[in-house]
Design a protein around this motif. Structure first.
Motif, PDB file in Angstrom:
ATOM      1  N   GLU A   2      35.967  41.399 -14.333  1.00 37.89           N
ATOM      2  CA  GLU A   2      35.172  42.231 -13.420  1.00 37.89           C
ATOM      3  C   GLU A   2      33.834  42.627 -14.039  1.00 37.89           C
ATOM      4  OE1 GLU A   2      38.411  42.657 -13.866  1.00 37.89           O
ATOM      5  OE2 GLU A   2      39.419  43.066 -11.964  1.00 37.89           O
ATOM      6  N   ILE A   5      31.358  39.829 -14.086  1.00 40.98           N
ATOM      7  CA  ILE A   5      30.767  39.624 -12.758  1.00 40.98           C
ATOM      8  C   ILE A   5      29.668  40.664 -12.505  1.00 40.98           C
ATOM      9  CG2 ILE A   5      31.213  39.628 -10.250  1.00 40.98           C
ATOM     10  CD1 ILE A   5      32.449  37.245 -11.735  1.00 40.98           C
ATOM     11  N   LEU A   6      29.985  41.913 -12.845  1.00 36.37           N
ATOM     12  CA  LEU A   6      28.987  42.983 -12.617  1.00 36.37           C
ATOM     13  C   LEU A   6      27.728  42.747 -13.449  1.00 36.37           C
ATOM     14  CD1 LEU A   6      31.198  46.188 -12.349  1.00 36.37           C
ATOM     15  CD2 LEU A   6      29.872  45.109 -10.541  1.00 36.37           C
ATOM     16  N   VAL A   9      25.817  40.000 -11.798  1.00 31.87           N
ATOM     17  CA  VAL A   9      25.077  40.470 -10.612  1.00 31.87           C
ATOM     18  C   VAL A   9      23.824  41.235 -11.049  1.00 31.87           C
ATOM     19  CG1 VAL A   9      25.170  42.024  -8.606  1.00 31.87           C
ATOM     20  CG2 VAL A   9      27.110  40.533  -9.111  1.00 31.87           C
ATOM     21  N   MET A  12      21.234  38.831 -12.280  1.00 34.56           N
ATOM     22  CA  MET A  12      20.545  38.144 -11.170  1.00 34.56           C
ATOM     23  C   MET A  12      19.499  39.055 -10.536  1.00 34.56           C
ATOM     24  SD  MET A  12      21.455  35.014 -10.776  1.00 34.56           S
ATOM     25  CE  MET A  12      21.028  34.523  -9.113  1.00 34.56           C
ATOM     26  N   LEU A  13      19.872  40.319 -10.391  1.00 37.60           N
ATOM     27  CA  LEU A  13      18.921  41.282  -9.810  1.00 37.60           C
ATOM     28  C   LEU A  13      17.706  41.455 -10.714  1.00 37.60           C
ATOM     29  CD1 LEU A  13      21.143  44.100  -8.304  1.00 37.60           C
ATOM     30  CD2 LEU A  13      19.550  42.633  -7.081  1.00 37.60           C
ATOM     31  N   PHE A  15      16.594  39.302 -12.777  1.00 41.76           N
ATOM     32  CA  PHE A  15      15.824  38.052 -12.661  1.00 41.76           C
ATOM     33  C   PHE A  15      14.878  38.129 -11.450  1.00 41.76           C
ATOM     34  CE2 PHE A  15      16.078  34.102 -10.070  1.00 41.76           C
ATOM     35  CZ  PHE A  15      15.243  33.285 -10.823  1.00 41.76           C
ATOM     36  N   ALA A  16      15.440  38.610 -10.326  1.00 35.02           N
ATOM     37  CA  ALA A  16      14.633  38.715  -9.103  1.00 35.02           C
ATOM     38  C   ALA A  16      13.491  39.707  -9.292  1.00 35.02           C
ATOM     39  CB  ALA A  16      15.522  39.148  -7.935  1.00 35.02           C
TER      40      ALA A  16
END
Lengths: 267, 220
Positions: A2, A5-6, A9, A12-13, A15-16
């Motif tokens: 878990e 995964i967090l 995420v 990825m954020l 990165f954006a």
């Protein structure tokens, strides 16, 4: 699992957000760079305009000087001679004075022609750039200042008269600089036509002059001639380039590339 | 459980933030904006059907599959219009071909899905959307038409899409893994997904604030 995964995420954020921040900062920098470039161009334009005005003023002063010192003085002398003619007692004496006045008048005619030629080269107007440049090289050769060669194909496309005049003035300035500053003893002027371009090469064996020197000197408060060259190059939408192996005695090759037909004319 | 449905409802309803000004200004907007309004309208309807069926425990995986497929193709068309370069258009074409091949292979399981959530379809879609957004920003790097890129509507709209799809990519990818093991952690992840959805709509709403009278008919 878990947690991974967090973290993923979150990554990825991040990165954006990173991409967005980069785009904003980079775009600001590009805009700033463009603004600076525009500012530099505007300053350059101001300098060129100033140089053009200054140059025009100098030319006027020179013409005024020539008219006053040479033409004016000569005509005054002729006037004095004419006044003396009536006072002479013999016909021979009167003829001598008239001959002397005639000689001076011939000189005045030659001088006026010279001034007129400098203002608007007759050869250029009548026969075009190729013949005018050939004539210019021939005059340099005749002066004995240096050995000069002119190489050109038989036929060269004609430019618009004002564009030909601008090219001629650039080459006058270049050859003038060559004599004054480069100490050259040999020069070759080569004309070529390639696609839509007229390519003019001036090669000499004097002190080298590089593109960097040209860029530097034309931005200095002096360097009026170089500013004029740049101004004319801009008007012609042409390119000028100076190459030199060293700045010693390797000589310089100046390449002027002038579009025969500019975009506006083609349209 | 109630909180899950509440936030899902909020995420669905948040589509109205860009939709209301979008439909009010619709007639005055340029083609790309109109297309965008139509896309999010249909996404809103499909999301609402998804929410409604989920609320009433109706099998809705086919609805979500349809939503993902629709989003993929419609955003591909939109970005194809937004991106000026030919290389970008070719890139989009290749992605569309790959996606279509995948759809063709999996068509049966997508139209008549079993109880297992298909993670690959939305993950593929999210990844494609991330790439489209990156391509869009790349095309904007040298854009000198505006001094402040963040004062253009498309900047905010694409920012919303990029954040949403970046955040949802991993969540959608692992949903199948957790669901098949009956792990409740997936619900927490989907709450995050709904939060990202709300943020996306808020950012799109900000984008519509920057559509002023002079730029109504302009794309950028």
């Amino acid at each position: 699992m878990e947690e991974i995964i967090l973290i993923g995420v979150g990554g990825m954020l991040l990165f954006a957000v990173g991409i967005i921040a980069f785009v904003v900062v980079h775009q600001r920098r590009v805009i700033q760079y463009q603004l600076n470039l525009q500012k530099i161009k505007e300053e350059q334009q101001k300098l060129l305009l100033h140089a053009a005005i200054e140059s025009e003023e100098k030319e006027r002063q020179r013409i005024a000087g020539d008219l006053h010192d040479e033409v004016g003085a000569s005509l005054s002398t002729v006037r004095l001679y004419m006044l003396q003619v009536s006072k002479k007692q013999t016909l021979q004496q009167a003829e001598d004075v008239t001959d002397a006045a005639k000689e001076i008048l011939d000189g005045v005619v030659a001088k006026v022609r010279q001034i007129s030629h400098r203002l608007s080269p007759e050869m250029l107007m009548q026969f075009g750039l190729k013949d005018a440049l050939q004539n210019m090289v021939q005059k340099l050769k005749d002066s004995g200042a240096l050995e000069a060669d002119f190489i050109s194909p038989e036929e060269i496309s004609r430019l618009q008269p004002e564009r030909e005049l601008a090219v001629y003035r650039i080459l006058q300035e270049i050859t003038g600089n060559m004599l004054k500053h480069a100490g050259a003893t040999q020069m070759t002027l080569r004309l070529q036509e390639r696609n839509n371009d007229l390519i003019i090469n001036v090669e000499d064996n004097g002190r080298g002059f590089t593109q960097a020197s040209f860029e530097k000197l034309k931005s200095t408060p002096g360097g009026l001639g170089l500013k004029n060259i740049q101004g004319r190059v801009d008007i012609l939408q042409a390119n000028i380039n100076f190459t030199s192996v060293t700045t010693n005695v390797q000589g310089t090759i100046m390449t002027l590339k002038v579009p025969i037909r500019v975009e506006a004319e083609i349209k | 459980m109630e909180f899950f449905h509440d936030i899902e409802w909020f995420a669905t309803i948040s589509f109205l933030i860009p939709l209301i000004p979008g439909w009010i200004l619709f007639r005055k907007l340029s083609g790309e904006f109109r297309l965008f309004i139509c896309i999010i309208s249909i996404v809103f309807i499909l999301s609402y059907i998804g929410y409604y069926t989920s609320e009433h425990n109706i099998h809705n995986l086919a609805i979500y599959n349809l939503l993902y497929v629709f989003q993929f193709y419609s955003y591909s068309v939109l970005f194809r219009k937004l991106l000026p370069s030919n290389s970008s258009k070719w890139f989009i074409r290749i992605i569309v071909i790959l996606f279509t091949v995948y759809i063709a292979v999996k068509i049966k399981s997508l139209v008549f899905p079993n109880e297992v959530y298909n993670s690959y379809l939305p993950a593929f879609m999210s990844l494609a959307m991330i790439l489209y957004c990156v391509l869009f920003f790349n095309s904007q790097l040298g854009n000198l038409r505006t001094t402040f890129i963040y004062k253009t509507p498309w900047f905010w709209i694409v920012t919303g899409l990029l954040l949403y799809f970046s955040g949802s990519f991993l969540i959608l990818l692992v949903t199948n893994y957790f669901m098949s093991r009956g792990n409740n952690f997936v619900r927490s992840l989907w709450i995050l997904l709904f939060v990202f959805g709300i943020i996306k709509c808020l950012l799109m709403g900000i984008g519509f604030l920057y559509i002023n009278k002079t730029s109504w008919k302009k794309s950028f």
